[in-house]
Structure formats: structure tokens, C-alpha cells
Design a protein around this motif. Structure first.
Motif, PDB file in Angstrom:
ATOM      1  N   HIS A  29     -19.104  16.411   9.342  1.00 58.09           N
ATOM      2  CA  HIS A  29     -19.535  17.812   9.438  1.00 58.09           C
ATOM      3  C   HIS A  29     -20.913  17.895  10.093  1.00 58.09           C
ATOM      4  O   HIS A  29     -21.684  16.936  10.044  1.00 58.09           O
ATOM      5  N   HIS A 132     -14.088  17.901  10.408  1.00 59.31           N
ATOM      6  CA  HIS A 132     -13.698  18.967   9.478  1.00 59.31           C
ATOM      7  C   HIS A 132     -12.563  19.789  10.107  1.00 59.31           C
ATOM      8  O   HIS A 132     -11.604  20.179   9.430  1.00 59.31           O
ATOM      9  N   CYS A 140     -16.009  22.622  13.221  1.00 57.93           N
ATOM     10  CA  CYS A 140     -17.040  21.790  12.609  1.00 57.93           C
ATOM     11  C   CYS A 140     -16.590  20.330  12.733  1.00 57.93           C
ATOM     12  O   CYS A 140     -15.417  20.050  12.513  1.00 57.93           O
TER      13      CYS A 140
HETATM   14 ZN    ZN Z   1     -17.745  21.203   8.046  1.00 59.18          ZN
END
Ligand code: ZN
Length: 211
Positions: A29, A132, A140
Motif C-alpha cells: 500500500h 492492494h 493503491c
Molecule cells: Zn491500500
């Protein structure tokens, strides 16, 4: 390798569910917070505050340190795919800080070393280092997705470098240039030997015989 400091969210907090985790994936992330001071320490403060709600992750990485918020044998809520989602329930969440007063390239380099350590510790293949976005489609890590393949390639490259560093650890400094060339050219697999060996390879190198 940046220093890892364990600073756990208290047991029983809403964002520390205590579900057992056997990690088989690593999720990458970006924090999405470019404010000055939004470094690993800033996120450690945030994750322990009521403002974090049910959100959590395992590691925050900036340009000078790594803070761990949740043990790696417990799930954290970072993937956005729910309490039974595979992202949350099978992966370790690594947040890379993007604070404007930090060095992003160094934060990424520190995260890469952490990811390699975690891959080794839990026997996780590079194909299971995911964004992510992989779990939910969320954009992300937003700073890395545009060059995701290059990021994965840089993990593989760093793995090779570290392997060579480990192999060269016992070689005397003066013999390292020759030993490194022979390793890189795959002439030898083990660069360790006695003084005579180190002298011979260094002489060969200085004569220009190891291209
Ligand atoms: Zn994330």
C-alpha cells in the motif's frame, strides 16, 4: 535495512481483531497521506487512535524506520475485502509512507528489504507480493501502480544483490571486486577460499583477465 520497531495496537482494540494469520501473501500500500510528518511514527500514532476505526495494517515504512503495529500471526484490516476476505485473512499489509518531508525512494527501498525478509520468513513467492488493487480494485499503492512491474523487478534484483552480499560476507575487502565479478559471471558459485585463492583471483582481475 531499516530498523524494525514493534509498537503494537493494544489487544482488544477494534482494529486488532486477533484473527489468526498464516501469511501467504504480502499486500503493498501507499498511505495516501503526503502531509509533512505523516511518516511511520505519525502512522503509529494514528493507528492507535480512535480515528483509525477498524483500519489496521502490519508495517509502516518510511525513509528511516519501520514500525510494526500488528503481529504477523494476526490478521489486520487493510485490504478492504471484509472480515473473511482473502486479502485481509491471508496477507501481511505493508504501508509505504509518502510524507512530503521524507525520501520516497528510500522508503520504497526499505519496504523492498522488509518484503524480502518477510518472503524468506514465511516462504512467500514473489508472485504473491501483490498490490492492494489486486484484492478490491482500489487504486493503491497509487504511487507504485503506474510502474508495478518495475517495482516487482526491483524486488527480484535486490534479492539477487542480497544473495551475493551474503556470499561475499566472509571474503576480505581487497578480494571482493574479483570475487564479485566471478560470481556475477557465474564462473564460481562459492567465492570463499583461502588466502592463496583470494590472491590468485585478485591477480587475474588486476591483469584484466576477468572481464
Ligand atoms: Zn491500500
Amino acid at each position: 535495512m531499516a530498523n524494525i520497531i514493534q509498537d503494537f495496537v493494544p489487544q482488544g482494540a477494534k482494529n486488532r481483531p486477533g484473527y489468526p494469520l498464516t501469511p501467504t501473501f504480502i499486500t503493498v500500500h501507499n498511505t495516501g497521506n503526503s502531509s509533512a510528518g505523516a511518516d511511520a511514527a505519525g502512522h503509529a500514532t494514528f493507528i492507535k487512535s480512535p480515528g483509525a476505526g477498524t483500519t489496521s495494517w502490519h508495517f509502516s515504512v518510511d525513509d528511516h524506520q519501520i514500525l510494526q503495529h500488528i503481529p504477523t500471526n494476526e490478521s489486520a484490516w487493510h485490504a478492504g475485502d471484509g472480515a473473511n476476505g482473502p486479502g485481509n485473512r491471508t496477507s501481511i499489509g505493508v504501508e509505504i509512507c509518502e510524507n512530503s518531508d521524507g525520501n520516497l525512494a528510500q522508503a520504497e527501498a526499505n519496504a523492498i528489504d522488509l518484503i524480502i525478509d518477510l518472503m524468506k520468513q514465511f516462504n512467500i513467492p514473489l508472485t504473491n507480493v501483490v498490490s492492494h488493487q489486486h484484492w478490491t480494485g482500489k487504486y493503491c499503492p497509487h504511487l507504485i501502480l503506474p510502474r508495478w512491474d518495475a517495482f516487482i523487478a526491483s524486488i527480484a534484483k535486490r534479492q539477487q544483490e542480497r544473495l551475493q552480499e551474503d556470499k561475499l560476507a566472509q571474503v576480505p575487502e581487497w578480494a571482493k571486486p574479483a570475487a564479485l565479478k566471478l560470481l556475477t559471471k557465474k564462473v564460481i558459485d562459492d567465492p570463499n577460499g583461502d588466502t592463496t585463492f583470494y590472491r590468485i583471483i585478485t591477480i587475474l582481475d588486476r591483469l584484466g583477465l576477468i572481464a
